[in-house]
Design a protein around this motif. Sequence first.
Motif, PDB file in Angstrom:
ATOM      1  N   VAL A   1      48.628  48.074  78.826  1.00 40.07           N
ATOM      2  CA  VAL A   1      49.117  48.754  80.027  1.00 40.07           C
ATOM      3  C   VAL A   1      47.949  49.133  80.941  1.00 40.07           C
ATOM      4  O   VAL A   1      46.943  49.690  80.495  1.00 40.07           O
ATOM      5  N   ILE A   2      48.087  48.785  82.221  1.00 45.57           N
ATOM      6  CA  ILE A   2      47.128  49.190  83.248  1.00 45.57           C
ATOM      7  C   ILE A   2      47.891  49.957  84.316  1.00 45.57           C
ATOM      8  O   ILE A   2      48.762  49.415  84.988  1.00 45.57           O
ATOM      9  N   CYS A   3      47.590  51.238  84.466  1.00 41.18           N
ATOM     10  CA  CYS A   3      48.222  52.031  85.529  1.00 41.18           C
ATOM     11  C   CYS A   3      47.497  51.754  86.841  1.00 41.18           C
ATOM     12  O   CYS A   3      46.264  51.765  86.888  1.00 41.18           O
ATOM     13  N   MET A   4      48.260  51.516  87.879  1.00 36.93           N
ATOM     14  CA  MET A   4      47.690  51.220  89.183  1.00 36.93           C
ATOM     15  C   MET A   4      48.231  52.162  90.243  1.00 36.93           C
ATOM     16  O   MET A   4      49.423  52.173  90.519  1.00 36.93           O
ATOM     17  N   ASP A   5      47.353  52.945  90.811  1.00 34.81           N
ATOM     18  CA  ASP A   5      47.704  53.874  91.884  1.00 34.81           C
ATOM     19  C   ASP A   5      47.309  53.201  93.195  1.00 34.81           C
ATOM     20  O   ASP A   5      46.126  53.083  93.511  1.00 34.81           O
ATOM     21  N   TYR A   6      48.311  52.730  93.958  1.00 34.73           N
ATOM     22  CA  TYR A   6      47.987  52.057  95.209  1.00 34.73           C
ATOM     23  C   TYR A   6      49.049  52.297  96.274  1.00 34.73           C
ATOM     24  O   TYR A   6      50.146  52.731  95.977  1.00 34.73           O
TER      25      TYR A   6
ATOM     26  N   ILE B   1      51.460  48.929  85.652  1.00 37.89           N
ATOM     27  CA  ILE B   1      52.435  49.921  86.100  1.00 37.89           C
ATOM     28  C   ILE B   1      52.041  50.309  87.526  1.00 37.89           C
ATOM     29  O   ILE B   1      51.025  50.963  87.749  1.00 37.89           O
ATOM     30  N   GLY B   2      52.845  49.872  88.490  1.00 42.85           N
ATOM     31  CA  GLY B   2      52.542  50.167  89.887  1.00 42.85           C
ATOM     32  C   GLY B   2      53.043  51.545  90.275  1.00 42.85           C
ATOM     33  O   GLY B   2      54.241  51.804  90.238  1.00 42.85           O
ATOM     34  N   ILE B   3      52.115  52.412  90.639  1.00 46.38           N
ATOM     35  CA  ILE B   3      52.452  53.797  90.965  1.00 46.38           C
ATOM     36  C   ILE B   3      52.141  54.068  92.433  1.00 46.38           C
ATOM     37  O   ILE B   3      51.007  53.896  92.880  1.00 46.38           O
ATOM     38  N   ASN B   4      53.160  54.462  93.176  1.00 46.74           N
ATOM     39  CA  ASN B   4      52.969  54.851  94.572  1.00 46.74           C
ATOM     40  C   ASN B   4      52.853  56.376  94.605  1.00 46.74           C
ATOM     41  O   ASN B   4      53.851  57.090  94.703  1.00 46.74           O
ATOM     42  N   HIS B   5      51.627  56.841  94.476  1.00 43.19           N
ATOM     43  CA  HIS B   5      51.355  58.278  94.412  1.00 43.19           C
ATOM     44  C   HIS B   5      51.425  58.839  95.832  1.00 43.19           C
ATOM     45  O   HIS B   5      50.421  59.073  96.498  1.00 43.19           O
ATOM     46  N   LEU B   6      52.661  59.040  96.277  1.00 44.59           N
ATOM     47  CA  LEU B   6      52.903  59.450  97.663  1.00 44.59           C
ATOM     48  C   LEU B   6      52.151  60.729  98.029  1.00 44.59           C
ATOM     49  O   LEU B   6      52.106  61.684  97.254  1.00 44.59           O
TER      50      LEU B   6
END
Length: 562
Positions: free
Chosen positions: A107-112, A147-152
């Motif tokens: 798992v690779i968490c991605m904040d973009y 894991i694509g994370i949209n850290h609004l």
Amino acid sequence: MFEQEIIDILKNHVKADVTLEIPANKEFGDFAFPCFNLAKELKQNPAEIAKQLVKKLEKKGFVEKIIATGPYVNFFLNKTKLAEMILTEIHEKKDNYGSSKKGGQKVICMDYSHPNIAKPFGIGHLRSTMIGRAIYNILKFQGYKPIGINHLGDWGTQFGALIYAHLTWGDREKLKTDPIKYLLDIYVKFNKEKEKTPELQNEARKWFKKLEDNDSEAVKLWAKFKDLSLEEFQRIYKLLGVDFDSYDGEAFFKNKYPDAIELVKAKMKTELSEDALIVPLENFKVPAIIVKSDGASTYLTRDIAAALYRLKTYQPEKVLYVVGSEQKLHFNMLFEIMNLIGKNKSKFKHVNFGFYLSPEGGKMATRKGKIVFMEDVLNQAVDLAKKTIEEKNPSLENKNEVAKQVGIGSVIFYDLVNDRIRDVVFDWKRILDFEGDTGPYLMYTYARASSIIRKIKAKMDLEPDKDVDFTKLTHKTEHSLILLLSKFQEKISESLAQYKPHILAQYLIELGRKFNEFYHSCSCLNEENTEIQKARLLLIDCSRQVLKTGLKLLSIKTPEEM
């Protein structure tokens, strides 16, 4: 692949590091080993070293011939064996050519992407969104589980400013009819007024503190701003072909800040400075502020809470933050704090990138009103694509859909073909240019290959097949194209190792050029020798396959006709 085979051959006789070069003139082989660095150690002329070395080297695998040319040892690959292996593999694997399972579903968490709520989706957001998405796609293609994370950006003092501005100068009708433009206007107005009256920032802080304390009026307005913004973002993401696994923004971690603060206080030395809670960090000129003097959380506090949550929830191998270069200090502090509270900082990576600069110079800044709306850029690109299609191919079916693919693809490719760490000047002429090293050039190359395949099917009833006579592929442009196709996996791996999608994008430009050189030199449609025609048809199909897969990894669609 072939480089390593040649390096292994050389390593049996060369003690120094082996670095290969690719000769500009293909008459000198596919790879070359320069002997200059051996001259001092062996006390011989480099040309003489090359001659002696050639006598010792053993030809094996794909290496067909080894010769000395001046100070170089030149290696020639067996063209037939190379063509058979590469083209057969592409034909059989199709969309999976270049993929791998080396990620092992780690798992690779991605904040973009992470746009700010209540602000329009500007051209500046394109960088994080598309660089992040390309890395996400490549990770998945290489067997990882991203894991694509949209850290609004849905929390912070700017919302205090917006609430104050709306209550002071607000127009409820404008909020209903054109919410995003209205919110931008009042945000710009607040910052202009603040330049004249700096004390206004205290009002922003006061309203944000109310928001953190669940003041009903503040929460109601914040929720309205957020809902209206998300509608805007979703429309843009749909155009770009981007989605996310999580939209948990800063506000999601509101109830997790206290535990994060307590953990920092328990594991590290903290101090009070002018009523703010700070952490002095070695090797940093300024301390990290954990709690503001008014008791409100900070950007850093929120990121600590988010990082702890991600580690616990997703158990990732790595956490990537695709965020602009101006945030280097922030992320260095964050990673250092995570390390000091017992979380290995090697798990965290800041994938930084440069700004979009305005043509007049300087960063495009929302608070000053210097912003180009993303939707305007996409719409203008699509309009230009429509105009070009009307001029060059007015009878094309599905013109609107093709124009949409070409226009949006041109914008995405313009962003990704640039090294992410560099600033990019926002230039309408270049971004919408349909000539040269652009996305439309590659899409047109793909469409041209597709057209040849359709025509041969109609004329000769032939379809691409791996059962061909590979000895018929003898032209130098055929060989160089096949050799380049063999590098696809290598370029994907290189892009991933450096988190730089431009490496893949520039490879695709080179592939497009090589294919067009081959196209102009070697006719397939009019070739009279059926065996040569069949072999070239396979090469054309494999080239279009790699173009399609490569562009898909960059989130760009490939129309069959243009």
